[in-house]
Design an enzyme around this catalytic site. Sequence first.
Site, PDB file in Angstrom:
ATOM      1  N   PRO A  10       9.646   7.882   6.672  1.00 34.93           N
ATOM      2  CA  PRO A  10      10.479   9.061   6.440  1.00 34.93           C
ATOM      3  C   PRO A  10       9.702  10.306   6.013  1.00 34.93           C
ATOM      4  CG  PRO A  10      10.765   7.455   4.687  1.00 34.93           C
ATOM      5  CD  PRO A  10       9.995   6.773   5.775  1.00 34.93           C
ATOM      6  N   ASN A  11      10.133  11.404   6.581  1.00 31.80           N
ATOM      7  CA  ASN A  11       9.630  12.753   6.272  1.00 31.80           C
ATOM      8  C   ASN A  11       8.237  13.037   6.821  1.00 31.80           C
ATOM      9  OD1 ASN A  11      11.988  13.524   4.712  1.00 31.80           O
ATOM     10  ND2 ASN A  11      11.270  12.067   3.193  1.00 31.80           N
ATOM     11  N   ARG A  18       5.447  20.269   5.448  1.00 28.33           N
ATOM     12  CA  ARG A  18       5.924  19.603   4.229  1.00 28.33           C
ATOM     13  C   ARG A  18       4.830  19.613   3.159  1.00 28.33           C
ATOM     14  NH1 ARG A  18       6.215  13.087   3.475  1.00 28.33           N
ATOM     15  NH2 ARG A  18       7.210  13.145   1.437  1.00 28.33           N
ATOM     16  N   TYR A  23      -0.052  17.181   1.439  1.00 23.53           N
ATOM     17  CA  TYR A  23      -0.204  16.354   2.644  1.00 23.53           C
ATOM     18  C   TYR A  23      -1.059  16.995   3.741  1.00 23.53           C
ATOM     19  CZ  TYR A  23       3.515  13.726   0.370  1.00 23.53           C
ATOM     20  OH  TYR A  23       4.243  13.000  -0.547  1.00 23.53           O
ATOM     21  N   ASN A  74       2.291   3.906   7.368  1.00 18.50           N
ATOM     22  CA  ASN A  74       2.580   4.804   6.250  1.00 18.50           C
ATOM     23  C   ASN A  74       4.096   4.796   6.106  1.00 18.50           C
ATOM     24  OD1 ASN A  74       3.026   6.787   4.372  1.00 18.50           O
ATOM     25  ND2 ASN A  74       1.628   8.283   5.305  1.00 18.50           N
ATOM     26  N   ALA A  77       8.180   7.206   1.405  1.00 20.56           N
ATOM     27  CA  ALA A  77       8.835   6.846   0.138  1.00 20.56           C
ATOM     28  C   ALA A  77       9.389   5.418   0.150  1.00 20.56           C
ATOM     29  CB  ALA A  77       9.947   7.845  -0.167  1.00 20.56           C
ATOM     30  N   HIS A  80       7.779   2.636  -1.971  1.00 24.48           N
ATOM     31  CA  HIS A  80       8.050   2.435  -3.392  1.00 24.48           C
ATOM     32  C   HIS A  80       9.413   1.798  -3.657  1.00 24.48           C
ATOM     33  CE1 HIS A  80       4.708   5.178  -3.296  1.00 24.48           C
ATOM     34  NE2 HIS A  80       5.455   6.162  -2.831  1.00 24.48           N
ATOM     35  N   ASP A  87       9.616  -7.675   3.193  1.00 23.90           N
ATOM     36  CA  ASP A  87      10.020  -8.937   3.822  1.00 23.90           C
ATOM     37  C   ASP A  87       9.728  -8.923   5.323  1.00 23.90           C
ATOM     38  OD1 ASP A  87      10.882  -9.976   1.432  1.00 23.90           O
ATOM     39  OD2 ASP A  87      13.021  -9.726   1.833  1.00 23.90           O
ATOM     40  N   GLU A  98      -1.833  -0.547   4.952  1.00 20.29           N
ATOM     41  CA  GLU A  98      -1.007   0.489   4.322  1.00 20.29           C
ATOM     42  C   GLU A  98      -1.826   1.763   4.164  1.00 20.29           C
ATOM     43  OE1 GLU A  98       0.315  -0.734   0.453  1.00 20.29           O
ATOM     44  OE2 GLU A  98       1.166   1.234  -0.021  1.00 20.29           O
ATOM     45  N   HIS A 100      -1.707   5.999   2.989  1.00 21.29           N
ATOM     46  CA  HIS A 100      -1.039   7.180   2.439  1.00 21.29           C
ATOM     47  C   HIS A 100      -2.011   8.338   2.505  1.00 21.29           C
ATOM     48  CE1 HIS A 100       2.189   4.688   0.973  1.00 21.29           C
ATOM     49  NE2 HIS A 100       1.268   3.842   0.565  1.00 21.29           N
ATOM     50  N   LEU A 101      -1.496   9.493   2.883  1.00 22.54           N
ATOM     51  CA  LEU A 101      -2.331  10.691   2.924  1.00 22.54           C
ATOM     52  C   LEU A 101      -2.801  11.066   1.525  1.00 22.54           C
ATOM     53  CD1 LEU A 101       0.235  12.279   5.253  1.00 22.54           C
ATOM     54  CD2 LEU A 101      -2.171  12.215   5.913  1.00 22.54           C
ATOM     55  N   SER A 102      -1.868  11.010   0.578  1.00 26.72           N
ATOM     56  CA  SER A 102      -2.185  11.395  -0.800  1.00 26.72           C
ATOM     57  C   SER A 102      -2.632  10.163  -1.584  1.00 26.72           C
ATOM     58  CB  SER A 102      -0.950  12.019  -1.453  1.00 26.72           C
ATOM     59  OG  SER A 102       0.101  11.065  -1.521  1.00 26.72           O
ATOM     60  N   ARG A 107      -0.518  10.204  -8.713  1.00 27.95           N
ATOM     61  CA  ARG A 107       0.697  11.034  -8.706  1.00 27.95           C
ATOM     62  C   ARG A 107       1.734  10.469  -9.683  1.00 27.95           C
ATOM     63  NH1 ARG A 107       2.519  12.121  -2.758  1.00 27.95           N
ATOM     64  NH2 ARG A 107       3.753  13.691  -3.858  1.00 27.95           N
ATOM     65  N   ARG A 111       5.360   6.430  -7.895  1.00 24.18           N
ATOM     66  CA  ARG A 111       4.600   6.227  -6.642  1.00 24.18           C
ATOM     67  C   ARG A 111       3.483   5.191  -6.820  1.00 24.18           C
ATOM     68  NH1 ARG A 111       6.381  10.545  -3.287  1.00 24.18           N
ATOM     69  NH2 ARG A 111       6.938  12.332  -4.565  1.00 24.18           N
TER      70      ARG A 111
HETATM   71  C1  DQA Z   1       3.045   9.242   1.276  1.00 28.17           C
HETATM   72  C2  DQA Z   1       3.178   9.068  -0.250  1.00 28.17           C
HETATM   73  C3  DQA Z   1       4.595   8.718  -0.621  1.00 28.17           C
HETATM   74  O1  DQA Z   1       4.711   8.596  -2.033  1.00 28.17           O
HETATM   75  C4  DQA Z   1       5.552   9.807  -0.165  1.00 28.17           C
HETATM   76  O2  DQA Z   1       6.878   9.448  -0.465  1.00 28.17           O
HETATM   77  C5  DQA Z   1       5.393  10.134   1.275  1.00 28.17           C
HETATM   78  C6  DQA Z   1       4.031  10.246   1.811  1.00 28.17           C
HETATM   79  C7  DQA Z   1       1.620   9.724   1.659  1.00 28.17           C
HETATM   80  O3  DQA Z   1       1.294   9.639   2.836  1.00 28.17           O
HETATM   81  O4  DQA Z   1       0.885  10.229   0.808  1.00 28.17           O
HETATM   82  O5  DQA Z   1       6.354  10.370   1.988  1.00 28.17           O
HETATM   83  O6  DQA Z   1       3.250   7.987   1.888  1.00 28.17           O
END
Ligand code: DQA
Length: 148
Positions: A10-11, A18, A23, A74, A77, A80, A87, A98, A100-102, A107, A111
């Site tokens: 998502p997002n 964003r 990011y 990735n 959210a 978390h 599952d 897994e 994550h950009l950040s 943070r 998270r």
């Molecule tokens: C994220 C980190 C997550 O906490 C956040 O909700 C995202 C992006 C990252 O790529 O840093 O949507 O997965």
Amino acid sequence: MTSILILNGPNLNLLGTRQPEVYGSETLSDVEKMCKTHGQALDIDISCLQSNHEGALIDALHAAKSKFKGVVLNAGAYTHTSVALMDAIASVSLPVIEVHLSNIHARETFRHKSFIAPVALGQICGFGSHGYILAIDALVKHLAGSTA
Ligand code: DQA
């Protein structure tokens, strides 16, 4: 040919606009192109999918079992919050890395918890879009080792 799925949650479709201070300024399309170019250099096939919907991500993981050798995920959210995604990963027994950009551990406290980490091969975070490249390399190395 080895095929890998890059699955974004998502997002992440809003990358580029964003919170660029968190990011980065690359769009999702930029990141996907970079992954595909890297795949060509390694002679592996890279497919990319993004969804804002938890169920669609679960469906994509189920379908990945028969189509791909591994997944770079990735989950945004949902990382978390989603026992269902955890599952799904445990159910398909595909190697999942897994990403994550950040740096999620630097943070907000909410998270720091990842439902993906216990069922993932490993976690890469804090390196921006380069994390996807690191994850592809790690997955390719893992796959080479597991078939040797
Ligand atoms: C994220 C980190 C997550 O906490 C956040 O909700 C995202 C992006 C990252 O790529 O840093 O949507 O997965």
